[in-house]
Design an enzyme around this catalytic site. Structure first.
Site, PDB file in Angstrom:
ATOM      1  CE1 TYR A   1      -4.242  -1.881   4.774  1.00  0.00           C
ATOM      2  CE2 TYR A   1      -3.539   0.352   4.233  1.00  0.00           C
ATOM      3  CZ  TYR A   1      -3.921  -0.911   3.831  1.00  0.00           C
ATOM      4  OH  TYR A   1      -4.001  -1.211   2.495  1.00  0.00           O
TER       5      TYR A   1
ATOM      6  CB  SER B   1      -0.889   0.000   1.247  1.00  0.00           C
ATOM      7  OG  SER B   1      -1.482   1.267   1.464  1.00  0.00           O
TER       8      SER B   1
END
Length: 271
Positions: free
Chosen positions: A166, A153
């Protein structure tokens, strides 16, 4: 240049998280490149729909209902894949995502986020990648035709507000990608390990953060688009060619890298 460099004809690809927006697009793209595909996911109905679409389009695909945090279910799934297809050549680790409890409220202190929330998001992303690596990667033949692609990501390398847990999990995935690539290469296995880092793609998990009910951008969504030189969100299908390349012989001398597919987000300073 020979198109066979990018063909996955007769190779067997396993896609975890294969019913999500990105996972389903990657499963479809791998099948279109010639792979036989095993879609791994928890939800029975979504799994059936995803596999049915693949088979309706004429591709050889099966569904494996398993939780990426349950080693026993993954092992049973691996055995079913090997019984059906005889090998595992490609593994795409797409399962993961953020969880509501690990998303910091806008007016909350970052010191207030619970350790349980951190553990939950770390488990889902990091352990949910490590277990499939061990179970499916461990079943791969020692062959130059074998490839692992993890999904990272933008949050792994760029500080994004509100999603620190995250981000930490995805940064760990990038570290695992590099270390596993080196270990497998030095042992002469031929198995390559790389990752893709998507830019901002709207899915069910992040839709409410990025888009209002009327379809307009939220404040966060507008800021993301303003920080993306191509001035839009990405589409799941736009990741396919990069993953197919990394899985193919066209990338046979490529291992240990993370490829951003982000519309220029990671290159832009904002000025």
């Amino acid at each position: 240049m020979s198109s066979s460099l990018f063909s996955l004809h007769e190779r067997v690809a396993v896609v975890t998280g294969g019913t999500g927006a990105i996972g389903a697009a990657l499963a479809q793209g791998l099948a279109q490149a010639g792979a036989r595909v095993a879609v791994v996911a928890r939800g029975e109905a979504a799994l059936e729909r995803t596999v049915q679409k693949l088979t309706d389009d004429g591709y050889d695909a099966i569904g494996v209902r398993a939780d990426v945090l349950d080693a026993g279910l993954l092992e049973r799934g691996r055995d079913n894949i090997l019984e059906r297809f005889g090998a595992i050549d490609i593994l795409v680790n797409c399962a993961g995502g953020n969880v509501e409890g690990a998303t910091l409220k806008e007016d909350a202190s970052p010191f207030s986020l619970s350790i349980d929330a951190y553990r939950q998001v770390l488990d889902l992303n990091l352990i949910g990648t490590l277990l499939p690596l061990q179970v499916f990667g461990g079943a791969m033949r020692n062959s130059a035709g074998c490839s692992i692609v993890n999904v990272s990501s933008m949050a792994a390398t760029r500080a994004l507000t509100r999603v620190g847990g995250y981000a930490a999990a995805k940064a760990a995935i990038e570290s695992i990608t590099r270390s596993l690539a080196v270990e497998l290469a030095r042992r002469g296995t031929g198995i390559r390990v790389n990752a893709v880092a998507p830019g901002f793609v709207i899915g069910e998990q992040n839709r409410a953060l990025l888009v209002d009910e009327d379809g307009s951008f939220t404040k966060r969504g507008a800021a993301i688009v303003a920080g993306t030189p191509l001035a839009r969100f990405g589409e799941p299908e736009e990741l396919v060619s990069t993953v197919v390349w990394l899985a193919s012989d066209g990338a046979r001398f490529v291992t240990g890298i993370v490829v951003p597919v982000d519309g220029g987000f990671s290159a832009f300073s904002g000025v």
